[in-house]
Design an enzyme around this catalytic site. Sequence first.
Site, short mmCIF file in Angstrom:
data_model
loop_
_atom_site.label_atom_id
_atom_site.label_comp_id
_atom_site.label_asym_id
_atom_site.label_seq_id
_atom_site.Cartn_x
_atom_site.Cartn_y
_atom_site.Cartn_z
N PRO A 16 44.50 36.67 46.10
CA PRO A 16 45.88 37.18 46.17
C PRO A 16 45.83 38.67 46.51
CG PRO A 16 45.22 36.86 43.88
CD PRO A 16 44.10 36.33 44.73
N ALA A 18 48.67 41.69 47.29
CA ALA A 18 50.06 42.09 47.46
C ALA A 18 50.22 42.79 48.81
CB ALA A 18 50.47 43.02 46.33
N GLN A 70 51.02 33.53 41.65
CA GLN A 70 50.51 34.43 40.62
C GLN A 70 51.67 35.20 39.99
OE1 GLN A 70 48.42 38.33 41.30
NE2 GLN A 70 46.67 37.20 40.50
N CYS A 100 44.82 43.22 38.44
CA CYS A 100 45.34 44.28 39.32
C CYS A 100 45.16 45.64 38.67
CB CYS A 100 46.81 44.02 39.61
SG CYS A 100 47.46 45.22 40.77
N GLY A 204 34.65 39.49 44.82
CA GLY A 204 34.28 40.88 45.00
C GLY A 204 33.22 41.07 46.06
N ASP A 205 33.63 41.73 47.16
CA ASP A 205 32.70 42.17 48.21
C ASP A 205 32.02 41.03 48.97
OD1 ASP A 205 33.35 44.66 47.29
OD2 ASP A 205 31.39 45.11 46.43
N GLY A 227 38.86 38.40 49.67
CA GLY A 227 40.07 39.17 49.93
C GLY A 227 39.97 39.99 51.20
N ARG A 228 39.44 41.20 51.06
CA ARG A 228 39.51 42.15 52.18
C ARG A 228 38.80 41.67 53.43
NH1 ARG A 228 37.37 46.85 48.58
NH2 ARG A 228 36.39 44.98 47.70
#
Length: 366
Positions: A16, A18, A70, A100, A204-205, A227-228
Site C-alpha cells: 500500500p 498513499a 487498509q 506508516c 522492504g527494498d 512497493g517502490r
Amino acid sequence: MNIGHIPLTNNLFVAPMAGVTDRPFRQWCKRLGAGYAVSEMVTSRRELWTSLKTSRRANHDGEVEPIAVQIAGTDPLMMAEAAAYNIDRGAQIIDINMGCPAKKVCNVWAGSALMQNEPLALAIIGAVVAVCEPRRVPVTLKMRTGWCHDERNALVLARAAESAGIAMVTVHGRTREQGYKGLAEYDTIAAVKAALRIPVVANGDIDSPEKAREVLRYTGADALMIGRAAQGRPWIFREIAHFLATGEHLLPTPVAQVRQWLLEHLLDHYSLYGERAGVRTARKHIGWAVRSLPGGEAFRTGMNRLETCKEQIRAVGDFLDELADRQALWPAIAPGSAQERAATIASTPCDASIAAANQASIRLTA
Ligand SMILES: Cc1cc2nc3c(=O)[nH]c(=O)nc-3n(C[C@H](O)[C@H](O)[C@H](O)COP(=O)(O)O)c2cc1C
C-alpha cells in the site's frame, strides 16, 4: 496461499502506498503478475469518508478480487466502524496500518506510532477483528520492526496479534526511526516468521528477481510485498514470478508493449480522477516509467508542463514510439536495483540457530 479463507493467485503483493496505489495502479499491477494488492490507507475519521480523496481511495470499480482496504487511526471504536464501513463498500479483507512513519499520522498515535503503545495496538486489533469476524472478513496487520533500533517489538506484537485473530502479518524491515533510510533488515522478519503459524509477508527494498529469491530464502516468509520498485515498473511482478518459478529471467519486455500498458493505465487513471486532477497525478507514474530511459529526464520535464489528457497521451505515445525505433526492448532492470543488497544478505548465514539468536537479541518491550 490464502489470507484466512480467501485464496490468492500468487505470493507477490503490491505494497500500500498513499498517493500511488489507487485503483488503476492496483489493477495494473494485478494484471502484470501481482497476486494481491492493498488500497492506500483510508482514515478512520468518519467526517472524511465522504471527501473526494477518501471516496477515490475507496473506489474498487472493476478491481480483481480480493478487495483489500487498509485503515489507519488511533481509536479502537472508530477503527471498528471504519472496517464495517469499508466492508459495506466491498472490502473482503481489512488491513490495519501500523507501519506508516509519516509525522502527520504518527503525531496522532496512528501508523507505526501504535507499535510504541502495545495495549492500544491490541485494543484496536481486538475491536476490528470483533467487527470483521462475524462477516467472514479476515483482518491483517502491517507493521515495521519497531519504533527504533532498541525497541524492536515486532515479534511480541505479531505473536499477540495472531492470538487476537489476525490472519496475516506484514513486516517492513525498518524501524519507524529509520523512515526509508538505510537498508531493510530481514532478521526480525525471519524471527516473526519462525514464531507464527499465520502467513508472514516480508517487505522492504525488494527490487529485483534475485533480491526477491534471497529475501524469501533468508526469511522463510510466505509472501513478498513490493512497493517502490513497482513504481513505473509494475511488470516487475511477472519478472519476479517467472524467475522464482524457473530460475531464469523473463525476456526483456518490448518497448511497444510497455507503451501499450502505460497508455492503458493513463486512460484508466483519467477515468478515476477526471482531466484536471488526472493529468497532474499521472505525471509521477509517467516520470517513474521513463526515468531509466535515455532522454527520460528531459521528456519528464517537458511532459510536466502539459495540461490535457490528449496532450499527455500523445506526448507519451510519441516518446515511446521514437524510443522503439532506436531500441526494441525496455531496459532489463531498473537502476538502483538491489543486486549488491542481495549479496549483503547472502553473506549473512541463515539457519535455525542464527534465527534463534536473532530472536534473543531483539529487545522485547512487553
Ligand atoms: C509513497 C509511499 C506511500 C506509502 N504509503 C503507505 C500507506 O498508506 N500504508 C502503509 O502501510 N505503508 C505505506 N508505505 C510503505 C510501503 O507500503 C512499504 O512498506 C515501504 O515502501 C517499503 O517497501 P519497498 O522498499 O518495497 O518500497 C508507503 C511508502 C511509500 C514510498
